[in-house]
Design an enzyme around this catalytic site. Structure first.
Site, PDB file in Angstrom:
ATOM      1  N   GLY A 200      25.364   7.863   0.788  1.00  0.00           N
ATOM      2  CA  GLY A 200      26.138   6.746   1.304  1.00  0.00           C
ATOM      3  C   GLY A 200      25.510   5.427   0.884  1.00  0.00           C
ATOM      4  N   GLU A 201      26.360   4.435   0.692  1.00  0.00           N
ATOM      5  CA  GLU A 201      25.873   3.146   0.217  1.00  0.00           C
ATOM      6  C   GLU A 201      24.896   2.537   1.213  1.00  0.00           C
ATOM      7  OE1 GLU A 201      27.566  -1.058  -1.643  1.00  0.00           O
ATOM      8  OE2 GLU A 201      28.881   0.644  -1.295  1.00  0.00           O
ATOM      9  N   GLY A 202      23.749   2.140   0.723  1.00  0.00           N
ATOM     10  CA  GLY A 202      22.706   1.561   1.555  1.00  0.00           C
ATOM     11  C   GLY A 202      21.582   2.525   1.848  1.00  0.00           C
TER      12      GLY A 202
END
Length: 666
Positions: A595-597
């Site tokens: 997931g982004e981050g």
């Protein structure tokens, strides 16, 4: 390191102290400044006075406007009161104003009431306001009645205005001391224990006067206006407040920002009852993005601050002198150079306070083909509950997390994803999020996103800004069973193709791209990047939304990309292309897909380790550093004793070459 936290500032100083130059430097980067001249014209035969006035005029940029208030002492309060939140005023100086106030032509007059009116105008001012005044409190008592009247009136004026201002600085011989520091300098309860290496020259963040005190968990504080760069003159002591952008005003709006939570390192298991607020309770609702008119104007070509040009290379060069057994930090030298430039120090420190901004905003239509309905909302709720990969990694890093709801984006293949008003509001809201973080003392932001269709929207932005082909920058679609869904990928490609065809004759300005293609999450992320740049807060990018926002921010403020660091490309083709265009070299190749981050948080301990080594390791003994293996002894005694000379002659014997300090001769 510079600080903010003020919008009205009084600069005091003696004759030829440099007070005017210092005040002018604080607003030098504002695009438009109204210079309020208070001094009377004086005797036309007084050439020395005329020369001084001419020197003041010559220093002012051509974009500044000048307003004279010498004819009426009440005019100054009127000018300050009439200034709006987008105005920047420089009043120079109050000594000339008092001279006019005491002029017999204006007597009899209630001087006390006039001074009170001026102080009230300063206190209520919405503009960015800098006032200059001579400091007469350190001089001798004048021997004439007129001199005593002037010093008494000016002293009373300075006291009243200083009480009304957010900050007061004293300039002596070109050196600046803060008599009334900005609110940023006041002690606050930090979200995390303060690091021992915290900078001593300025606080890490700033809080404007009158803002609500943030909770120990990093709760929402009052928003401040838009800041721009602009350092302080060489030789100043302490950290002067940065000037705010004229478009910034005092704040954006009064709507509360989403709550900020600090997850526990060991979250409670699923289904366990929630504890008290502030002790791991992440169930509080997140505020939706407000869509109201504000005073902040974000426009192309804004002049925001740049990182330091010199400290980055100096820090990297210093690494070659450290006492390490191998060749050094390798590619992590980039982290040290980046931190040094953004911190303005050749010996940067690890980031102690980190905040993760998780942007949740779905994209409707073909952009979200293959996405499970409601999955992104579940991920956002999961993060608020302290569960999931992002929250767990944030807890391990001691980072706070803020879940931000961006507006849903309409199908961009059929029409604009957002209206122009929504884009403006999203940009301002993102700016406010960055300002809130800076006010809370956050030293590093991590951009994260969890919206359905976000990757397709980012691919459309890349295609529009970098001329990329959608299939080349749109990653494969993986369904909830972990299988590649080629049909969904083709639907997304078709949606991006149709959106680009629909907008082929549309303007390619930053706000147009956000409205037509980018949507709410990318627009909010762009505002975060701009606000973080204005407040000198570095940002870790990780994923398509952050890099797409970096591409858009180039047209609004080209300085923003220099405050961004990309730890990993994540194997995403769009991120690779955006990194190449933005000049960001990915440090790692972990190929995590959490997931982004999440990848940025996974890499953060490694980045901190590199900064810790760079800051703490000594210089190699061969280069003059202390030998850590040498026996402990008095600091002022050498490791060896030379023999006493047998007679007249040189005081050293038996050495052809000088001995390096700290190294024993063989």
């Amino acid at each position: 390191m510079s600080v903010d936290g003020w919008h009205t500032l009084l600069v005091l100083g003696g004759i030829r102290s440099g007070k005017s130059e210092f005040a002018e430097s604080l607003v030098a980067d504002a695009p438009m400044v109204r210079y309020v001249a208070t001094a009377p014209a004086g005797d036309p035969d007084d050439t020395e006075w005329a020369t001084r006035l001419a020197a003041h005029r010559a220093r002012r940029p051509g974009s500044w406007t000048t307003e004279e208030t010498a004819t009426d002492p009440g005019r100054l309060a009127e000018v300050i009161t009439a200034a709006g939140p987008n105005d920047t005023l420089l009043v120079d100086d109050l000594g000339g104003w008092v001279t006019v106030l005491l002029d017999p032509a204006h007597q009899p007059a209630d001087d006390t009431a006039t001074v009170a009116e001026l102080a009230a105008a300063v206190r209520a001012s919405e503009a960015r306001l800098v006032l200059v005044s001579p400091e007469v409190g350190l001089s001798l008592v004048p021997t004439t009645p007129l001199g005593r009247a002037f010093t008494d009136a000016l002293g009373a004026t300075n006291r009243a205005v200083a009480d009304a201002c957010d900050a007061v600085a004293l300039v002596v011989a070109g050196q600046t001391a803060w008599l009334k520091p900005p609110a940023a300098s006041l002690p606050t309860v930090p979200a995390h224990p303060p690091a021992a290496h915290a900078p001593t020259d300025a606080p890490a963040g700033a809080r404007p006067a009158g803002a609500a005190t943030a909770a120990a968990t990093g709760g929402a504080g009052a928003a401040t206006g838009a800041t721009v760069g602009g350092g302080h003159p060489a030789g100043t002591v302490g950290a002067p407040p940065e000037p705010r952008h004229a478009a910034g005003g005092r704040g954006v709006d009064d709507v509360a920002l989403p709550e900020v939570f600090t997850p526990a390192a060991t979250p409670a298991p699923a289904g366990a009852p929630a504890g008290p607020a502030g002790a791991g309770d992440w169930a509080a609702p997140t505020m939706a993005l407000p869509m109201i008119a504000t005073g902040l104007v974000i426009q192309p070509g804004m002049e925001l601050p740049m990182p330091d040009d010199y400290t980055g290379p100096q820090a990297v060069d210093r690494l070659a002198t450290l006492d390490v057994p191998g060749a050094g930090l390798g590619v992590l030298e980039q982290v040290v150079g980046f931190a040094a430039a953004t911190q303005g120090s050749a010996n940067p420190r690890p980031w102690a306070s980190v905040r993760v901004l998780l942007l949740h905003g779905d994209h409707e239509g073909g952009a979200s083909a293959g996405a499970v309905a409601g999955e992104s909302a579940r991920r956002a709720r999961q993060a608020r509950a302290g569960r999931g990969a992002l929250a767990r990694l944030a807890a391990e890093n001691g980072a706070s997390l803020q879940v931000v709801e961006a507006p849903a984006s309409a199908p961009f293949e059929d029409g604009p994803a957002l209206t122009g008003e929504q884009v403006e509001a999203a940009l301002r809201y993102g700016w406010r999020l960055a300002e809130q973080a800076a006010d809370a003392g956050v030293q590093l932001l991590v951009l994260a996103a969890c919206g359905a269709g976000a990757e397709a929207a980012a691919a459309a932005v890349l295609a529009a800004t970098a001329g990329a082909e959608p299939p080349a920058v749109l990653g494969r679609v993986v369904n909830d069973q972990g299988e590649i869904d080629d049909n969904a990928w083709m639907v997304r490609c078709a949606a991006v193709r149709d959106a680009l065809h629909r907008t082929r004759r549309s303007p390619r300005e930053a706000k147009d791209i956000l409205a037509e293609l980018g949507g709410g999450d990318i627009a909010t992320a762009t505002g975060v990047l701009l606000g973080a740049t204005a407040r000198r807060v570095p940002v870790l990018l990780d994923g398509p939304v952050g890099t797409a926002a970096g591409m858009v921010s180039r047209d609004l403020a080209g300085q923003a990309r220099h405050w961004c660091l990309l730890p990993d490309h994540g194997g995403r083709p769009g991120v690779r292309l955006a990194a190449d265009v933005l000049g960001l070299t990915p440090l790692l190749d972990l190929r995590l897909d959490l997931g982004e981050g999440a990848t940025a948080l996974a890499a953060l301990p490694l980045l901190r380790s590199a900064l810790t080594l760079a800051a703490s390791l000594p210089v190699h003994p061969s280069l003059g550093g202390a030998d850590s293996e040498a026996p402990a002894g008095p600091a002022d005694e050498p490791d060896f004793a030379e023999p006493e000379p047998a007679g007249p002659g040189p005081t050293t014997v038996g050495y052809d070459q000088p001995v390096s300090p700290g190294r024993r001769a063989d």
